[in-house]
Design an enzyme around this catalytic site. Sequence first.
Site, PDB file in Angstrom:
ATOM      1  N   ALA A   1       0.756  -1.054  -0.195  1.00 35.86           N
ATOM      2  CA  ALA A   1      -0.212   0.370   0.337  1.00 35.86           C
ATOM      3  C   ALA A   1       0.802   0.925  -0.114  1.00 35.86           C
ATOM      4  O   ALA A   1       0.724   2.415  -0.115  1.00 35.86           O
ATOM      5  CB  ALA A   1      -0.769  -0.126   1.312  1.00 35.86           C
TER       6      ALA A   1
ATOM      7  N   ASN B   1       1.542  -4.461   7.351  1.00 33.94           N
ATOM      8  CA  ASN B   1       2.714  -4.793   6.951  1.00 33.94           C
ATOM      9  C   ASN B   1       3.414  -3.645   6.467  1.00 33.94           C
ATOM     10  O   ASN B   1       4.825  -4.043   6.094  1.00 33.94           O
ATOM     11  CB  ASN B   1       2.012  -5.971   5.929  1.00 33.94           C
ATOM     12  CG  ASN B   1       1.667  -6.517   6.594  1.00 33.94           C
ATOM     13  OD1 ASN B   1       2.476  -8.169   6.701  1.00 33.94           O
ATOM     14  ND2 ASN B   1       0.349  -7.202   7.004  1.00 33.94           N
TER      15      ASN B   1
ATOM     16  N   HIS C   1      -0.757   6.694   4.790  1.00 36.75           N
ATOM     17  CA  HIS C   1       0.732   6.369   4.877  1.00 36.75           C
ATOM     18  C   HIS C   1       1.684   7.501   4.336  1.00 36.75           C
ATOM     19  O   HIS C   1       1.890   7.869   3.252  1.00 36.75           O
ATOM     20  CB  HIS C   1       1.142   5.204   4.100  1.00 36.75           C
ATOM     21  CG  HIS C   1      -0.025   3.991   3.935  1.00 36.75           C
ATOM     22  ND1 HIS C   1      -0.094   3.397   5.880  1.00 36.75           N
ATOM     23  CD2 HIS C   1      -0.632   3.243   3.220  1.00 36.75           C
ATOM     24  CE1 HIS C   1      -0.577   2.622   5.658  1.00 36.75           C
ATOM     25  NE2 HIS C   1      -1.045   2.537   4.382  1.00 36.75           N
TER      26      HIS C   1
HETATM   27  N1  NDP Z   1       2.414  -5.518   2.278  1.00 33.50           N
HETATM   28  C1  NDP Z   1       1.164  -4.610   2.404  1.00 33.50           C
HETATM   29  O1  NDP Z   1       1.144  -3.334   1.962  1.00 33.50           O
HETATM   30  C2  NDP Z   1      -0.928  -5.352   3.041  1.00 33.50           C
HETATM   31  C3  NDP Z   1      -0.821  -6.485   3.065  1.00 33.50           C
HETATM   32  N2  NDP Z   1      -1.829  -6.890   3.140  1.00 33.50           N
HETATM   33  C4  NDP Z   1      -1.413  -7.906   3.856  1.00 33.50           C
HETATM   34  O2  NDP Z   1      -2.030  -9.200   2.486  1.00 33.50           O
HETATM   35  C5  NDP Z   1      -3.357 -10.357   3.200  1.00 33.50           C
HETATM   36  C6  NDP Z   1      -4.370 -10.095   2.359  1.00 33.50           C
HETATM   37  O3  NDP Z   1      -5.232  -9.663   2.250  1.00 33.50           O
HETATM   38  P1  NDP Z   1      -6.912  -9.274   2.402  1.00 33.50           P
HETATM   39  O4  NDP Z   1      -7.245  -9.783   0.778  1.00 33.50           O
HETATM   40  O5  NDP Z   1      -6.712  -8.207   2.876  1.00 33.50           O
HETATM   41  O6  NDP Z   1      -7.135 -10.040   3.389  1.00 33.50           O
HETATM   42  P2  NDP Z   1      -8.761 -11.341   2.871  1.00 33.50           P
HETATM   43  O7  NDP Z   1      -8.857 -10.846   4.764  1.00 33.50           O
HETATM   44  O8  NDP Z   1      -9.860 -10.514   2.448  1.00 33.50           O
HETATM   45  O9  NDP Z   1      -8.627 -12.799   2.349  1.00 33.50           O
HETATM   46  C7  NDP Z   1      -7.588 -13.094   3.047  1.00 33.50           C
HETATM   47  C8  NDP Z   1      -7.126 -14.730   2.964  1.00 33.50           C
HETATM   48  O10 NDP Z   1      -6.926 -15.480   3.193  1.00 33.50           O
HETATM   49  C9  NDP Z   1      -7.423 -17.046   3.885  1.00 33.50           C
HETATM   50  N3  NDP Z   1      -6.523 -17.116   4.234  1.00 33.50           N
HETATM   51  C10 NDP Z   1      -6.326 -17.554   6.013  1.00 33.50           C
HETATM   52  N4  NDP Z   1      -5.177 -18.039   6.289  1.00 33.50           N
HETATM   53  C11 NDP Z   1      -5.562 -19.126   5.562  1.00 33.50           C
HETATM   54  C12 NDP Z   1      -4.818 -20.431   5.611  1.00 33.50           C
HETATM   55  N5  NDP Z   1      -3.921 -21.118   7.194  1.00 33.50           N
HETATM   56  N6  NDP Z   1      -4.317 -21.041   4.992  1.00 33.50           N
HETATM   57  C13 NDP Z   1      -5.118 -20.439   3.520  1.00 33.50           C
HETATM   58  N7  NDP Z   1      -5.720 -19.528   3.352  1.00 33.50           N
HETATM   59  C14 NDP Z   1      -6.207 -18.116   4.654  1.00 33.50           C
HETATM   60  C15 NDP Z   1      -8.818 -15.727   4.599  1.00 33.50           C
HETATM   61  O11 NDP Z   1      -9.341 -17.357   3.827  1.00 33.50           O
HETATM   62  P3  NDP Z   1     -10.120 -17.826   4.905  1.00 33.50           P
HETATM   63  O12 NDP Z   1     -11.975 -18.233   4.371  1.00 33.50           O
HETATM   64  O13 NDP Z   1     -10.608 -19.105   5.473  1.00 33.50           O
HETATM   65  O14 NDP Z   1     -10.766 -16.947   6.038  1.00 33.50           O
HETATM   66  C16 NDP Z   1      -8.498 -15.621   2.527  1.00 33.50           C
HETATM   67  O15 NDP Z   1      -9.377 -16.309   1.488  1.00 33.50           O
HETATM   68  C17 NDP Z   1      -3.687  -9.655   4.407  1.00 33.50           C
HETATM   69  O16 NDP Z   1      -3.937 -10.144   6.083  1.00 33.50           O
HETATM   70  C18 NDP Z   1      -1.891  -8.878   5.179  1.00 33.50           C
HETATM   71  O17 NDP Z   1      -1.150  -9.989   5.781  1.00 33.50           O
HETATM   72  C19 NDP Z   1      -2.816  -6.530   3.094  1.00 33.50           C
HETATM   73  C20 NDP Z   1      -2.554  -5.011   3.354  1.00 33.50           C
HETATM   74  C21 NDP Z   1      -1.566  -4.487   2.395  1.00 33.50           C
HETATM   75  O1  OAA Z   2      -3.529  -1.776   2.745  1.00 31.03           O
HETATM   76  C1  OAA Z   2      -2.514  -0.749   3.748  1.00 31.03           C
HETATM   77  O2  OAA Z   2      -3.125   0.584   3.669  1.00 31.03           O
HETATM   78  C2  OAA Z   2      -1.774  -1.216   4.818  1.00 31.03           C
HETATM   79  C3  OAA Z   2      -2.217  -2.527   5.298  1.00 31.03           C
HETATM   80  O3  OAA Z   2      -3.464  -3.327   5.288  1.00 31.03           O
HETATM   81  C4  OAA Z   2      -1.289  -3.184   5.684  1.00 31.03           C
HETATM   82  O4  OAA Z   2      -0.034  -2.810   5.642  1.00 31.03           O
HETATM   83  O5  OAA Z   2      -0.822  -4.107   5.772  1.00 31.03           O
END
Ligand code: NDP
Ligand code: OAA
Length: 258
Positions: free
Chosen positions: A122, A180, A210
């Site tokens: 992000a 993250n 951010h």
């Molecule tokens: N670096 C960055 O800037 C950002 C990073 N992120 C990261 O990206 C991740 C994903 O974001 P987002 O798509 O919005 O999250 P969501 O909550 O929308 O989706 C997460 C998905 O992961 C699945 N999941 C969770 N645990 C497991 C597991 N142990 N095994 C298999 N599948 C699993 C969930 O399935 P179920 O339906 O079974 O729960 C769901 O399908 C966030 O959790 C965060 O860590 C997000 C935003 C910004």
């Molecule tokens: O999506 C965003 O703005 C940031 C976020 O959730 C993350 O860093 O985990």
Amino acid sequence: MRVGLIGAGTIGTYLLDELSRKNDQDIRITSVFVRNLEKYQHLEERYGVQLYTSVDEFLDSSIDVVVEAANVQAAREVLPDIVSEKETVLISIGALAEENFFNKITEIINEKNHRVHLPSGAIGGLDLIENVTEAGIIDTLSLVTRKPAHTLLSEPTDETKTVFEGNAAEAIEQYPKNINVSIALALAGVGLQQTKVTLLADPNLDKNIHSIQVSGDFGTASFEISNNPFPSNKNTSYLAAVSVLGTLKKMTKRINIG
Ligand SMILES: NC(=O)C1=CN([C@@H]2O[C@H](COP(=O)(O)OP(=O)(O)OC[C@H]3O[C@@H](n4cnc5c(N)ncnc54)[C@H](OP(=O)(O)O)[C@@H]3O)[C@@H](O)[C@H]2O)C=CC1
Ligand SMILES: O=C([O-])CC(=O)C(=O)O
């Protein structure tokens, strides 16, 4: 490039939609690892993918690259097995916050000659931060993140609240779903202990903002990224999903920018 996806939530679905809509011949998601087959069964027909609940079978499914789009905890659990077999794109970058775990992953990929790609998520500007860090000319690095209050607090509030102030290591421990970006910054820059993080819950905000400040012998830089969140998941910025797609595209290009 055949891609195996872990997690089919907001980011995963965006990738499935984009890559199937564009009928991209260079990049195709063919396998999806889920923990609940029934919940995600519809993906097989909609996107022509195969679902897996076993990591070993998922890794055996003739994929070239794995994209993690689940969460920090899931990433910590599966990452050693994944990186030892495949090139990996990791968006739950907070999984690498713990030093011993980071060293373990580094050891595996060095031995296997694999790479781990960390999308900019992000935020942006990581190329600059990495460059000045490599050159040894960075002094300070800080992040102030503002998010809609309801995504961080269980009780409503009328005023902006500072919910966290500290370093990146402490930030991801307390807010693994929200910050993250701080670990991406810290890994590109001065490290987790030295990267200052402030997290604000703002009741009047509908964006994830951010603000990054970096200083050193090169001068100073400031970036402010004002992100539209996904309507279906206010925690996640649209740009975070776009950055994963961007990383996949870069992996297929011969001219790389930044
Ligand atoms: N670096 C960055 O800037 C950002 C990073 N992120 C990261 O990206 C991740 C994903 O974001 P987002 O798509 O919005 O999250 P969501 O909550 O929308 O989706 C997460 C998905 O992961 C699945 N999941 C969770 N645990 C497991 C597991 N142990 N095994 C298999 N599948 C699993 C969930 O399935 P179920 O339906 O079974 O729960 C769901 O399908 C966030 O959790 C965060 O860590 C997000 C935003 C910004
Ligand atoms: O999506 C965003 O703005 C940031 C976020 O959730 C993350 O860093 O985990």
